[in-house]
Design a protein around this motif. Structure first.
Motif, PDB file in Angstrom:
ATOM      1  N   ILE A  21       0.842  -1.202   0.000  1.00  0.00           N
ATOM      2  CA  ILE A  21       0.000   0.000   0.000  1.00  0.00           C
ATOM      3  C   ILE A  21       0.880   1.256   0.000  1.00  0.00           C
ATOM      4  O   ILE A  21       0.612   2.217  -0.726  1.00  0.00           O
TER       5      ILE A  21
ATOM      6  N   LEU B  89      -5.568  -4.055  -5.083  1.00  0.00           N
ATOM      7  CA  LEU B  89      -4.830  -2.813  -4.915  1.00  0.00           C
ATOM      8  C   LEU B  89      -4.679  -2.092  -6.248  1.00  0.00           C
ATOM      9  O   LEU B  89      -4.886  -0.869  -6.342  1.00  0.00           O
TER      10      LEU B  89
ATOM     11  N   ALA C  94      -5.774   0.961  -4.341  1.00  0.00           N
ATOM     12  CA  ALA C  94      -4.775   2.028  -4.233  1.00  0.00           C
ATOM     13  C   ALA C  94      -5.390   3.398  -4.449  1.00  0.00           C
ATOM     14  O   ALA C  94      -5.090   4.349  -3.715  1.00  0.00           O
TER      15      ALA C  94
END
Length: 194
Positions: A121, A180, A185
């Motif tokens: 992340i 992600l 994200a």
């Protein structure tokens, strides 16, 4: 029964312990009532959601001042699943109720350590982030359920869903990296910028 419902799909929660003794009591009672009703049903039991990383109103999950706090050991994989995948699997059960009638399906899409997830992340968002496993004292301050979860994690308990079996059922199962890259994200970047 009164309204002629032919098939119930209930989403509960996967047990954190192998003996299934630690599970949300309310959801367990609902499962028991559904089973006792005699209605055709399927029970889905997902593990932790990938979307928990987006939490903004919780002491655990999400990020506060660049830190994600939770009960899990930093270096032990924790299973998770994308919420969208739970919906897709529920749709499969509604589309073929005879195949799934009476089944109890535990669901997970990936297993990543908290430290690796936070590092991914951080890289995806360009932010300095870190993971902090709360202490038993910090868990106790958050209540008995959190303390119990911390103790189970300390003892090495955790979700143990057969992810390849779930992927065989639903081949488009989301991994943490794909979550992600596709939605996570961007959503995290927006939250971290706020």
């Amino acid at each position: 029964q009164r309204h002629g419902v032919e098939h119930i799909v209930f989403t509960g929660v996967a047990a954190l312990t192998a003996d299934r003794k630690w599970i949300t009591d309310g959801k367990q009672r609902i499962e028991q009532a559904i089973t006792a009703s005699g209605l055709r049903h399927t029970i889905l039991r997902p593990v932790r959601f990938m979307e928990n990383w987006l939490a903004t109103d919780s002491v655990l999950d999400g990020f506060t001042d660049g830190v994600n706090r939770h009960v899990f050991a930093a270096d032990k994989p924790v299973q998770s699943i994308a919420v969208e995948d739970i919906g897709a699997i529920a749709a499969l059960t509604f589309a073929d109720p005879n195949r799934f009638a009476g089944q109890e399906l535990e669901l997970a899409g990936d297993a990543v350590t908290p430290a690796a997830a936070v590092a991914a992340i951080a890289e995806a968002t360009g932010r300095p982030l870190r993971y902090h496993r709360i202490t038993r004292g910090e868990a106790a301050a958050l209540g008995s359920a959190i303390t119990t979860a911390w103790e189970h994690a300390q003892a090495g308990q955790g979700w143990h869903v057969d992810i390849p079996a779930v992927r065989a059922l639903y081949p488009n199962l989301t991994t943490f990296d794909s979550w992600l890259a596709t939605t996570g994200a961007a959503a995290l970047q927006s939250l971290l910028n706020a």
